[in-house]
Design a protein around this motif. Structure first.
Motif, PDB file in Angstrom:
ATOM      1  N   ARG A 154      -4.338   1.006  -7.592  1.00  0.00           N
ATOM      2  CA  ARG A 154      -5.596   0.564  -6.983  1.00  0.00           C
ATOM      3  C   ARG A 154      -6.221  -0.577  -7.784  1.00  0.00           C
ATOM      4  N   ALA A 155      -5.992  -0.599  -9.094  1.00  0.00           N
ATOM      5  CA  ALA A 155      -6.502  -1.696  -9.923  1.00  0.00           C
ATOM      6  C   ALA A 155      -5.836  -3.016  -9.564  1.00  0.00           C
ATOM      7  N   SER A 156      -4.631  -2.944  -9.002  1.00  0.00           N
ATOM      8  CA  SER A 156      -3.930  -4.159  -8.574  1.00  0.00           C
ATOM      9  C   SER A 156      -4.248  -4.507  -7.113  1.00  0.00           C
ATOM     10  N   LYS A 157      -5.342  -3.961  -6.612  1.00  0.00           N
ATOM     11  CA  LYS A 157      -5.866  -4.268  -5.274  1.00  0.00           C
ATOM     12  C   LYS A 157      -4.925  -3.827  -4.150  1.00  0.00           C
ATOM     13  N   GLN A 158      -4.338  -2.652  -4.323  1.00  0.00           N
ATOM     14  CA  GLN A 158      -3.522  -2.032  -3.282  1.00  0.00           C
ATOM     15  C   GLN A 158      -4.030  -0.614  -3.058  1.00  0.00           C
ATOM     16  N   SER A 159      -3.798  -0.087  -1.868  1.00  0.00           N
ATOM     17  CA  SER A 159      -4.247   1.269  -1.558  1.00  0.00           C
ATOM     18  C   SER A 159      -3.207   2.296  -1.984  1.00  0.00           C
ATOM     19  N   PHE A 160      -3.687   3.456  -2.409  1.00  0.00           N
ATOM     20  CA  PHE A 160      -2.833   4.590  -2.777  1.00  0.00           C
ATOM     21  C   PHE A 160      -3.496   5.823  -2.185  1.00  0.00           C
ATOM     22  N   VAL A 161      -2.828   6.461  -1.211  1.00  0.00           N
ATOM     23  CA  VAL A 161      -3.421   7.586  -0.490  1.00  0.00           C
ATOM     24  C   VAL A 161      -2.427   8.751  -0.483  1.00  0.00           C
ATOM     25  N   ILE A 162      -2.918   9.933  -0.762  1.00  0.00           N
ATOM     26  CA  ILE A 162      -2.099  11.150  -0.694  1.00  0.00           C
ATOM     27  C   ILE A 162      -2.477  11.910   0.572  1.00  0.00           C
ATOM     28  N   VAL A 163      -1.456  12.387   1.283  1.00  0.00           N
ATOM     29  CA  VAL A 163      -1.680  13.164   2.500  1.00  0.00           C
ATOM     30  C   VAL A 163      -1.286  14.613   2.225  1.00  0.00           C
ATOM     31  N   SER A 164      -2.259  15.505   2.360  1.00  0.00           N
ATOM     32  CA  SER A 164      -2.002  16.935   2.201  1.00  0.00           C
ATOM     33  C   SER A 164      -3.060  17.716   2.956  1.00  0.00           C
ATOM     34  N   ASN A 165      -2.608  18.695   3.700  1.00  0.00           N
ATOM     35  CA  ASN A 165      -3.553  19.560   4.406  1.00  0.00           C
ATOM     36  C   ASN A 165      -3.599  20.949   3.771  1.00  0.00           C
ATOM     37  N   SER A 166      -3.028  21.072   2.568  1.00  0.00           N
ATOM     38  CA  SER A 166      -2.995  22.388   1.924  1.00  0.00           C
ATOM     39  C   SER A 166      -3.844  22.449   0.656  1.00  0.00           C
ATOM     40  N   ILE A 167      -4.815  21.556   0.559  1.00  0.00           N
ATOM     41  CA  ILE A 167      -5.727  21.586  -0.590  1.00  0.00           C
ATOM     42  C   ILE A 167      -7.123  21.225  -0.101  1.00  0.00           C
ATOM     43  N   ASP A 168      -8.119  21.806  -0.735  1.00  0.00           N
ATOM     44  CA  ASP A 168      -9.501  21.477  -0.399  1.00  0.00           C
ATOM     45  C   ASP A 168      -9.817  20.109  -1.008  1.00  0.00           C
ATOM     46  N   ILE A 169     -10.031  19.147  -0.157  1.00  0.00           N
ATOM     47  CA  ILE A 169     -10.250  17.768  -0.595  1.00  0.00           C
ATOM     48  C   ILE A 169     -11.494  17.656  -1.478  1.00  0.00           C
ATOM     49  N   ASN A 170     -12.454  18.532  -1.281  1.00  0.00           N
ATOM     50  CA  ASN A 170     -13.669  18.514  -2.096  1.00  0.00           C
ATOM     51  C   ASN A 170     -13.398  18.880  -3.555  1.00  0.00           C
ATOM     52  N   ASN A 201       0.878  -1.162   0.000  1.00  0.00           N
ATOM     53  CA  ASN A 201       0.000   0.000   0.000  1.00  0.00           C
ATOM     54  C   ASN A 201       0.918   1.215   0.000  1.00  0.00           C
ATOM     55  N   ILE A 202       0.499   2.295  -0.641  1.00  0.00           N
ATOM     56  CA  ILE A 202       1.365   3.469  -0.761  1.00  0.00           C
ATOM     57  C   ILE A 202       0.688   4.695  -0.163  1.00  0.00           C
ATOM     58  N   ILE A 203       1.462   5.405   0.658  1.00  0.00           N
ATOM     59  CA  ILE A 203       1.053   6.711   1.168  1.00  0.00           C
ATOM     60  C   ILE A 203       2.056   7.721   0.619  1.00  0.00           C
ATOM     61  N   VAL A 204       1.556   8.763  -0.044  1.00  0.00           N
ATOM     62  CA  VAL A 204       2.409   9.848  -0.525  1.00  0.00           C
ATOM     63  C   VAL A 204       2.157  11.039   0.390  1.00  0.00           C
ATOM     64  N   ASN A 205       3.161  11.378   1.184  1.00  0.00           N
ATOM     65  CA  ASN A 205       3.038  12.442   2.171  1.00  0.00           C
ATOM     66  C   ASN A 205       3.517  13.763   1.560  1.00  0.00           C
ATOM     67  N   LEU A 206       2.569  14.665   1.317  1.00  0.00           N
ATOM     68  CA  LEU A 206       2.888  15.965   0.737  1.00  0.00           C
ATOM     69  C   LEU A 206       2.675  17.102   1.735  1.00  0.00           C
ATOM     70  N   THR A 207       2.684  16.793   3.021  1.00  0.00           N
ATOM     71  CA  THR A 207       2.399  17.820   4.029  1.00  0.00           C
ATOM     72  C   THR A 207       3.473  18.892   4.117  1.00  0.00           C
ATOM     73  N   SER A 208       4.652  18.640   3.544  1.00  0.00           N
ATOM     74  CA  SER A 208       5.701  19.658   3.566  1.00  0.00           C
ATOM     75  C   SER A 208       5.444  20.774   2.552  1.00  0.00           C
ATOM     76  N   LEU A 209       4.495  20.550   1.637  1.00  0.00           N
ATOM     77  CA  LEU A 209       4.177  21.567   0.623  1.00  0.00           C
ATOM     78  C   LEU A 209       3.082  22.492   1.131  1.00  0.00           C
ATOM     79  N   ASN A 210       3.366  23.788   1.127  1.00  0.00           N
ATOM     80  CA  ASN A 210       2.373  24.757   1.580  1.00  0.00           C
ATOM     81  C   ASN A 210       1.329  25.054   0.519  1.00  0.00           C
ATOM     82  N   LYS A 211       1.742  25.011  -0.747  1.00  0.00           N
ATOM     83  CA  LYS A 211       0.801  25.279  -1.842  1.00  0.00           C
ATOM     84  C   LYS A 211       0.708  24.046  -2.712  1.00  0.00           C
ATOM     85  N   LEU A 212      -0.503  23.606  -2.921  1.00  0.00           N
ATOM     86  CA  LEU A 212      -0.754  22.443  -3.737  1.00  0.00           C
ATOM     87  C   LEU A 212      -2.018  22.711  -4.536  1.00  0.00           C
ATOM     88  N   SER A 213      -1.978  22.411  -5.819  1.00  0.00           N
ATOM     89  CA  SER A 213      -3.142  22.652  -6.663  1.00  0.00           C
ATOM     90  C   SER A 213      -3.815  21.323  -7.016  1.00  0.00           C
TER      91      SER A 213
END
Length: 110
Positions: free
Chosen positions: A64-80, A37-49
């Protein structure tokens, strides 16, 4: 790019590379990560588009098609604003929670 292992989870932390460079680096080492499973941690970036997040879309979809999780972590973008096909959460703990839920769903055949 900093790569850490936590059991069957690979945590990729962005350091100095641009998003495009980071995606390319992940693709270059993907053969080592494809069974995790993969987590991509982008919390060090202040601006993310939204476009930055979309750069990960192809990689996320194939992983994800190979039945593994892929999650991005960022608190600098509106998830919606992000595409529904890619999972973005604001904290590392939420990324772990998503992976745990998806593993349970896979175990149950959902």
């Amino acid at each position: 790019m900093i790569l850490d292992q936590d059991g069957n989870i690979s945590i990729i932390t962005q350091e100095k590379a641009t998003i495009i460079e980071l995606v390319k680096k992940i693709q270059d080492v993907y053969s080592k990560l494809k069974h995790d499973n993969i987590i991509v941690n982008l919390t060090s970036l202040n601006k993310l588009s939204v476009q930055d997040i979309i750069e990960f879309l192809e990689l996320s979809n194939s992983h994800r098609a190979s039945k593994q999780s892929f999650v991005i972590v960022s608190n600098s973008i509106d998830i919606n604003d992000t595409p529904d096909e890619i999972i973005v959460v604001p904290t590392l703990q939420e990324a772990y929670d998503i992976i745990e839920m998806e593993e349970m769903e896979r175990d149950l055949g959902i």
